[in-house]
Design a protein around this motif. Structure first.
Motif, PDB file in Angstrom:
ATOM      1  N   HIS A   1      -0.499   3.466   5.793  1.00  0.00           N
ATOM      2  CA  HIS A   1       0.968   3.222   3.725  1.00  0.00           C
ATOM      3  C   HIS A   1       0.374   4.224   3.029  1.00  0.00           C
ATOM      4  O   HIS A   1      -1.280   3.696   2.927  1.00  0.00           O
ATOM      5  N   VAL A   2       0.986   4.919   2.575  1.00  0.00           N
ATOM      6  CA  VAL A   2      -0.173   5.799   1.630  1.00  0.00           C
ATOM      7  C   VAL A   2       0.663   5.142   0.170  1.00  0.00           C
ATOM      8  O   VAL A   2       1.908   4.841   0.145  1.00  0.00           O
ATOM      9  N   SER A   3      -0.391   4.764  -0.900  1.00  0.00           N
ATOM     10  CA  SER A   3      -0.650   4.818  -1.463  1.00  0.00           C
ATOM     11  C   SER A   3       0.530   2.989  -1.759  1.00  0.00           C
ATOM     12  O   SER A   3       0.219   2.372  -1.317  1.00  0.00           O
ATOM     13  N   ASN A   4       0.834   2.776  -3.326  1.00  0.00           N
ATOM     14  CA  ASN A   4       2.262   1.472  -3.149  1.00  0.00           C
ATOM     15  C   ASN A   4       2.676   2.066  -4.149  1.00  0.00           C
ATOM     16  O   ASN A   4       2.587   1.827  -5.257  1.00  0.00           O
ATOM     17  N   GLU A   5       4.605   1.744  -3.888  1.00  0.00           N
ATOM     18  CA  GLU A   5       5.339   1.448  -4.576  1.00  0.00           C
ATOM     19  C   GLU A   5       4.420   2.214  -6.202  1.00  0.00           C
ATOM     20  O   GLU A   5       4.837   2.434  -6.875  1.00  0.00           O
ATOM     21  N   LEU A   6       5.172   3.665  -5.008  1.00  0.00           N
ATOM     22  CA  LEU A   6       4.993   4.801  -5.751  1.00  0.00           C
ATOM     23  C   LEU A   6       5.482   5.444  -7.438  1.00  0.00           C
ATOM     24  O   LEU A   6       7.383   4.730  -7.485  1.00  0.00           O
ATOM     25  N   GLY A   7       5.267   5.690  -8.102  1.00  0.00           N
ATOM     26  CA  GLY A   7       5.936   4.919  -9.567  1.00  0.00           C
ATOM     27  C   GLY A   7       7.083   4.173  -9.968  1.00  0.00           C
ATOM     28  O   GLY A   7       7.462   3.619 -11.372  1.00  0.00           O
ATOM     29  N   CYS A   8       6.345   3.058  -9.689  1.00  0.00           N
ATOM     30  CA  CYS A   8       6.485   1.660 -10.137  1.00  0.00           C
ATOM     31  C   CYS A   8       6.269   2.096 -11.873  1.00  0.00           C
ATOM     32  O   CYS A   8       6.743   1.468 -12.742  1.00  0.00           O
TER      33      CYS A   8
ATOM     34  N   ILE B   1      -1.790  -3.244  12.499  1.00  0.00           N
ATOM     35  CA  ILE B   1      -1.966  -3.202  11.496  1.00  0.00           C
ATOM     36  C   ILE B   1      -1.311  -1.201  10.896  1.00  0.00           C
ATOM     37  O   ILE B   1      -1.050  -1.083  11.443  1.00  0.00           O
ATOM     38  N   ASN B   2      -0.880  -1.531   9.437  1.00  0.00           N
ATOM     39  CA  ASN B   2      -0.568  -1.068   8.763  1.00  0.00           C
ATOM     40  C   ASN B   2      -1.191  -0.314   7.711  1.00  0.00           C
ATOM     41  O   ASN B   2      -1.474  -1.223   6.408  1.00  0.00           O
ATOM     42  N   MET B   3      -2.071   0.989   7.799  1.00  0.00           N
ATOM     43  CA  MET B   3      -3.261   0.632   7.086  1.00  0.00           C
ATOM     44  C   MET B   3      -2.802   1.007   5.523  1.00  0.00           C
ATOM     45  O   MET B   3      -2.490   2.052   6.152  1.00  0.00           O
ATOM     46  N   GLY B   4      -3.429   1.371   4.185  1.00  0.00           N
ATOM     47  CA  GLY B   4      -3.393   1.513   3.812  1.00  0.00           C
ATOM     48  C   GLY B   4      -4.638   2.582   3.184  1.00  0.00           C
ATOM     49  O   GLY B   4      -5.531   1.983   3.714  1.00  0.00           O
TER      50      GLY B   4
ATOM     51  N   ASP C   1       8.045   9.604   8.217  1.00  0.00           N
ATOM     52  CA  ASP C   1       8.617   9.211   8.743  1.00  0.00           C
ATOM     53  C   ASP C   1       9.483   7.633   9.215  1.00  0.00           C
ATOM     54  O   ASP C   1       9.758   7.401  10.717  1.00  0.00           O
ATOM     55  N   LEU C   2       9.360   6.887   9.283  1.00  0.00           N
ATOM     56  CA  LEU C   2      10.116   6.068   8.956  1.00  0.00           C
ATOM     57  C   LEU C   2      10.465   5.351   7.728  1.00  0.00           C
ATOM     58  O   LEU C   2       9.263   5.753   6.648  1.00  0.00           O
ATOM     59  N   VAL C   3      11.713   4.697   6.895  1.00  0.00           N
ATOM     60  CA  VAL C   3      11.951   4.796   5.797  1.00  0.00           C
ATOM     61  C   VAL C   3      11.336   2.854   5.466  1.00  0.00           C
ATOM     62  O   VAL C   3      12.082   2.067   5.802  1.00  0.00           O
TER      63      VAL C   3
ATOM     64  N   ILE D   1       3.417   7.272   8.966  1.00  0.00           N
ATOM     65  CA  ILE D   1       3.345   7.318   8.532  1.00  0.00           C
ATOM     66  C   ILE D   1       4.122   7.544   6.975  1.00  0.00           C
ATOM     67  O   ILE D   1       5.550   8.387   7.136  1.00  0.00           O
ATOM     68  N   THR D   2       4.035   6.830   6.433  1.00  0.00           N
ATOM     69  CA  THR D   2       5.434   6.200   5.191  1.00  0.00           C
ATOM     70  C   THR D   2       4.622   5.635   3.798  1.00  0.00           C
ATOM     71  O   THR D   2       3.107   5.206   3.743  1.00  0.00           O
ATOM     72  N   THR D   3       5.740   5.137   2.638  1.00  0.00           N
ATOM     73  CA  THR D   3       5.359   4.493   1.915  1.00  0.00           C
ATOM     74  C   THR D   3       6.140   3.308   1.417  1.00  0.00           C
ATOM     75  O   THR D   3       7.155   3.706   2.162  1.00  0.00           O
ATOM     76  N   ASN D   4       6.326   2.704   0.376  1.00  0.00           N
ATOM     77  CA  ASN D   4       6.857   1.338   0.459  1.00  0.00           C
ATOM     78  C   ASN D   4       8.006   2.006  -0.934  1.00  0.00           C
ATOM     79  O   ASN D   4       7.575   1.967  -2.389  1.00  0.00           O
ATOM     80  N   PHE D   5       9.507   2.413  -0.841  1.00  0.00           N
ATOM     81  CA  PHE D   5       9.958   2.715  -1.743  1.00  0.00           C
ATOM     82  C   PHE D   5       9.976   1.146  -2.757  1.00  0.00           C
ATOM     83  O   PHE D   5       9.602   0.518  -1.841  1.00  0.00           O
TER      84      PHE D   5
END
Length: 683
Positions: A164-171, A94-97, A286-288, A263-267
């Protein structure tokens, strides 16, 4: 301490830089799963199909806030618990949001002050997504409370591979102009500059009577009747990128108390998203991970795909990275949402893999029946499993399993392009010499030329260590600091080869013109001085003495120490240098003072790369044949991707991991096919 260091130190107080290997072995196939859109019987069907498709990682709870917290402070994890256990029972990680990507209706109804405000001062309301202002303390308080509850419940669960922190921050909400953001902007500026005097100097407020005498007078650059202060605009971009990064770090800090998982988020490394400076973000991941979707508004979407993958690898420091989202077919948000052709999904996926990805994930698992993205493709389409798309998903899964040994290897590249979000902001601003000069266009042009020359290219930040590269391209680096320009100059002085294109080196980090003639910071390096810009009108071209054609831009240039490679052959600048080459220290520096036609740019770069000793990874082509090398663990892997409509050949000896067949000296690849050859020495 410089302004950049002040910002880094402030963000570092929230969380130190981290670096974590990808939390799986092999190449993982993954997806987003919006289980809340479906009744529970469908969940069980989906688990079985995910197993059949070889799905190993599933992102959940990305947009789960209104389900998990239906009313303020009341948490209901019933459904999320079931999904977590179902995935765990089926051995799917799981990639937990954190669930904070969009606020629930009750939050914006009770606290309308969290809503984002546009440059014209009007609010944007609930009904879409990301209906929140990055600087809102009210939003932050409620978001972190949710993160705390989610992390407490699942932080030690063995199925969680990743957070997975938030999602597509700043989209959608990167730039917010409300009064809360104004106050946060003032705090950020005070931290950056230390005094109003320094701010006034940096922004050049002597112009148009803009000098500030009280911090309260400073506002975000809201819409004005005339051109706005360009230095203020750039600083507001910097502030906004930092504000969202601060939010990411705040969520990550809560998670870190309850989990040891990465921990990461999606660029969003894509052609139409430009508001976040990911060079400042990447060290905090932690990873890109990134999302990428083919943009059919571009002239060459496939070349942009390769560019985005290389840029993501640059953000990952050359190491493996995660493709967090892509589409199996059409998206839903472009004017014309094109389906992918047979085999294209596999080719696109292996292009990312060739350029460093060790995870290939899709949005989403099951195509939505309702909502704004109901026409967005998915791994399981509306028509179900008896479809060509589903069969192609199964084919991709098989290929990724066969390529497991490639995981952890690195991409080979001995040329680089310097890429700068700050130059993007400064170039594409108001009141510039030509609105037709757009930063990303010039970067894409340089990248595409190298790609067609068969050269694999790294993307690096301004100021990066360039010593490992034989050649470095510097396209349209309009804004550059003294330190970053010195890194490029020092690289050439020590024997490197650089190619600098027009509109580079013009302003410093405060958007202040470097006086004494263009190209400013690079005059001595390039051995030229330009007295005046002379942009061309749309459709206007000019011939060079060599027969090359150019458009968009010219300038009144004279050589000081440079050798003149080509001159304008016509027009008001006939006889004036257009392309130069300068010996500087032990190296060479080329200057392209105009926008060459694609074939002529390719010819010029071919010569520059040859002189630099750059080794191409593949043959020259129109971009239809991609050849990229990854190496590690004692092996070298040759990715060959045929985007074209006819058979292609590439000399290589080894075993094709895709088909299992041996290749003896020459790979013959059908149109649209892919191969990954574990290379062996030839006879």
């Amino acid at each position: 301490m410089c302004a950049r260091a002040h910002t880094a130190a402030f963000l570092g107080e929230l969380m130190p830089e981290r670096s974590t290997p990808l939390p799986w072995t092999g190449i993982v196939l993954g997806c987003d799963y919006n289980y809340e859109q479906w009744p529970e019987p469908v969940w069980h069907e989906d688990m079985a199909l995910m197993r059949k498709a070889g799905v190993g990682l599933v992102a959940i709870n990305v947009f789960g806030w209104s389900n998990v917290e239906p009313r303020p402070g009341e948490y209901d994890f019933t459904d999320l618990d079931r999904i977590v256990e179902l995935l765990h029972d089926h051995q799917i990680r799981i990639n937990m949001g954190t669930g904070t990507a969009s606020p629930p209706p009750w939050l914006t109804r009770r606290h309308p002050e969290v809503l984002p405000v546009a440059p014209d001062g009007t609010s944007r309301f609930f009904g879409g997504r990301q209906a929140w202002c990055p600087s809102s303390p009210v939003f932050r308080e409620h978001a972190l409370a949710l993160v705390e509850q989610v992390a407490l419940r699942y932080g030690s669960h063995p199925a969680i591979a990743l957070w997975h922190v938030s999602n597509e921050l700043g989209c959608h909400n990167a730039l917010c102009y409300d009064d809360t953001s104004a106050e946060a902007f003032r705090v950020w500026l005070a931290r950056r500059y230390g005094s109003l005097g320094a701010l006034n100097d940096a922004w050049g407020t002597a112009f148009w009577s803009q000098r500030y005498h009280d911090w309260a007078e400073v506002d975000p650059p809201r819409l004005a009747l005339s051109v706005r202060n360009p230095a203020q605009l750039v600083d507001f971009h910097r502030f906004s990128s930092d504000a969202l990064l601060e939010h990411y770090l705040a969520e990550a800090q809560v998670l870190r108390k309850h989990t040891s998982a990465p921990i990461t988020t999606n660029f969003m490394i894509t052609a139409h998203i430009r508001n976040l400076d990911y060079w400042t973000w990447a060290p905090r991941m932690d990873l890109v991970a990134t999302d990428h979707y083919l943009d059919h508004r571009l002239d060459d979407p496939v070349a942009e795909l390769s560019f985005a993958a290389d840029l993501t690898r640059g953000l990952a420091g050359g190491g493996p990275w995660m493709l967090a989202e892509q589409s199996t077919g059409a998206v839903n948000w472009q004017p014309y949402n094109m389906a992918k052709t047979p085999g294209q999904m596999v080719r696109n996926s292996l292009t990312h893999l060739a350029r460093g990805a060790d995870a290939v994930c899709f949005f989403q698992w099951r195509a939505s029946a309702q909502g704004a993205e109901k026409f967005h493709s998915a791994m399981l389409p509306h028509a179900g499993t008896p479809t060509a798309l589903w069969r192609e998903v199964l084919d991709l899964s098989t290929v990724l399993t066969r390529l497991a040994e490639v995981a952890g290897t690195t991409v080979e590249a001995d040329a680089a392009i310097v890429f700068s979000w700050e130059s993007w902001w400064a170039t594409d601003t108001e009141a510039r010499p030509s609105v037709a000069v757009r930063y990303l266009d010039q970067v894409h042009a340089a990248y595409r030329a190298l790609r067609e020359l068969g050269i694999t290219t790294d993307l690096v930040a301004p100021g990066a260590d360039l010593s490992r590269y034989r050649a470095v391209l510097v396209p349209c680096l309009h804004m550059v600091s003294d330190e970053d320009s010195a890194a490029i100059t020092g690289y050439v002085r020590s024997g490197g080869h650089a190619v600098v294109t027009f509109y580079s080196g013009i302003v410093d980090r405060h958007d202040r013109v470097r006086l004494g003639g263009y190209p400013g910071a690079f005059r001595d390096l390039l051995g030229v001085v330009a007295e005046e810009f002379a942009p061309l009108l749309p459709g206007q071209e000019v011939a060079l003495g060599s027969g090359a054609r150019a458009a968009l831009w010219t300038e009144r240039l004279r050589a000081t120490t440079a050798q003149i490679v080509d001159r304008y052959a016509e027009g008001p600048l006939a006889g004036v240098p257009a392309i130069t080459r300068n010996a500087y220290g032990a190296g060479q520096a080329w200057y392209l003072a105009t926008a060459l036609a694609p074939a002529d740019l390719r010819d010029t770069l071919r010569r520059a790369m040859r002189e630099a000793g750059v080794t191409a990874s593949g043959p020259e082509s129109d971009g239809s044949l991609e050849v990229v090398h990854r190496s590690g663990g004692g092996h070298r892997y040759v990715f060959v991707i045929n985007h074209g409509h006819k058979e292609a050949e590439h000399p290589v000896t080894g075993r094709d991991l895709v088909t299992g067949e041996r290749v003896d000296g020459m790979l013959r690849l059908p149109a649209g096919a892919v191969a990954v050859v574990r290379e062996e020495p030839g006879p």
